[in-house]
Write an enzyme that holds these catalytic residues in place. Sequence first.
Site, short mmCIF file in Angstrom:
data_model
loop_
_atom_site.label_atom_id
_atom_site.label_comp_id
_atom_site.label_asym_id
_atom_site.label_seq_id
_atom_site.Cartn_x
_atom_site.Cartn_y
_atom_site.Cartn_z
CG HIS A 149 -2.32 0.56 0.82
ND1 HIS A 149 -3.45 0.36 1.58
CD2 HIS A 149 -2.70 1.34 -0.22
CE1 HIS A 149 -4.49 0.98 1.00
NE2 HIS A 149 -4.06 1.58 -0.09
CG ASP A 166 -6.08 -0.36 4.81
OD1 ASP A 166 -5.19 0.20 4.14
OD2 ASP A 166 -5.86 -1.36 5.54
CG HIS A 178 -3.88 -1.75 8.82
ND1 HIS A 178 -4.06 -2.76 7.89
CD2 HIS A 178 -3.50 -2.36 9.97
CE1 HIS A 178 -3.79 -3.93 8.45
NE2 HIS A 178 -3.47 -3.73 9.71
CG ASP A 202 -2.39 2.00 5.29
OD1 ASP A 202 -2.26 1.34 6.33
OD2 ASP A 202 -2.69 1.48 4.20
CG HIS A 213 2.61 -1.63 4.42
ND1 HIS A 213 2.01 -2.86 4.36
CD2 HIS A 213 3.20 -1.55 5.64
CE1 HIS A 213 2.22 -3.50 5.51
NE2 HIS A 213 2.94 -2.74 6.29
CG ASP A 224 -4.77 -3.07 2.59
OD1 ASP A 224 -3.83 -2.51 3.19
OD2 ASP A 224 -4.83 -4.31 2.45
CG ASP A 226 -5.23 -5.13 5.22
OD1 ASP A 226 -4.01 -4.90 5.31
OD2 ASP A 226 -6.09 -4.23 5.34
CD GLU A 229 -0.17 -4.28 1.71
OE1 GLU A 229 0.35 -5.40 1.87
OE2 GLU A 229 0.37 -3.23 2.04
N1 LIG Z 1 0.03 0.65 11.45
C1 LIG Z 1 0.99 -0.43 11.08
C2 LIG Z 1 0.37 -1.37 10.05
C3 LIG Z 1 0.42 -0.85 8.63
C4 LIG Z 1 -0.46 -1.61 7.65
C5 LIG Z 1 -0.36 -1.28 6.34
B1 LIG Z 1 -1.42 -1.76 5.29
O1 LIG Z 1 -2.73 -1.20 5.60
O2 LIG Z 1 -1.06 -1.31 3.97
O3 LIG Z 1 -1.56 -3.19 5.35
C6 LIG Z 1 2.31 0.19 10.60
O4 LIG Z 1 2.39 1.43 10.54
O5 LIG Z 1 3.26 -0.56 10.28
MN LIG Z 2 -3.26 -0.45 3.60
MN LIG Z 3 -4.22 -2.78 5.70
MN LIG Z 4 -1.82 -4.79 4.10
#
Ligand SMILES: N[C@@H](CC/C=C/[B-](O)(O)O)C(=O)O
Ligand SMILES: [Mn+2]
Ligand SMILES: [Mn+2]
Ligand SMILES: [Mn+2]
Length: 314
Positions: free
Chosen positions: A96, A119, A121, A123, A136, A227, A229, A272
Amino acid sequence: RSAGVVGAAFCRGQSRSGVEEGPDRIRAAGLLDRLQQRGCAVKDYGNLVFDDVVEPSGGGGLRSVAAVGGANRRLSEAMKAVKEDGHTAVMLGGDHSLAIGSIHGHAAAVGQLSVVWVDAHADINTPLTTYTGNFHGQPMSFLLHELQSKVPVLPNFSWVKPCVSAKDLVYIGLRDVDPAEHYILKMLGVKVFSISEVDRLGIARVMEETCDYLTARGKKPVHLSYDVDAIDPSVTPATGTPVVGGLTYREGVYITEHLCGTGLLSAVDLVEVNPLLAKTDQDVQSTVNTAVDLLLGCFGRLREGNHPADYSLP
Ligand SMILES: N[C@@H](CC/C=C/[B-](O)(O)O)C(=O)O
Ligand SMILES: [Mn+2]
Ligand SMILES: [Mn+2]
Ligand SMILES: [Mn+2]
């Protein structure tokens, strides 16, 4: 409606290899054929492939700074070209962190836009609040006008111009938000429909409120950054940061059907998908097939069925 598809085989925004195989696996599941079968013109711009940038050590605990900055600069140029060719852009990730280049390039072509971020999250960590160093988890912090005083200029990132206003951003599906991110979302008053709101309101109401909120001050092109997820790991297990209690398959597809219906959808990221992180091939297939169905929903596929405009009975 026509689709311009860009693959971005990039994984350096996080630590788990395999997500760079996402574009090819989504293609292999028949995305382009199924779009064409639906009467959608499709131009395939191929995959951006990123040779390994040798990283200087250090980087303040940030992972692959130069590689992330360089990859996103190339993606930004590619997305701008896709939009200038008049397509609805489809960016297949990859992790991401690619939303930096995708949204930046989209905005370079269309100017002001709205972002719907689906998502688990947010991000939206900055390089100074991230506790993993993974980019990401940071893309939105580079894009929001309101955060620029909090984001240091990093190697290979000086090309990034903030291009999204906090009031033009809506989140759907959040359920794993860091304290710093939660503070930022509250401080900026960002519109958030966490999984709790999805439970409380139901997805139909969430989508109505999302679209009313984003169009209240005038209609703008929508960038949907999806995303995989966001969806429950029982449906999309092949992803790097799975979080229990996610969107059902039905809720996930409803989001894309609804946004397609607004006629404002101008670009979509599908990121992702990591085929190496599933236990079984069925798990990979479930993840990839869901990704394809989410994208088909962006281009007019309806679960009630469809028929060609010029259809007549024999
Ligand atoms: N908040 C976490 C998780 C990040 C997740 C990223 B994704 O939404 O792209 O899966 C971080 O800063 O590493
Ligand atoms: Mn993401
Ligand atoms: Mn995510
Ligand atoms: Mn992810």
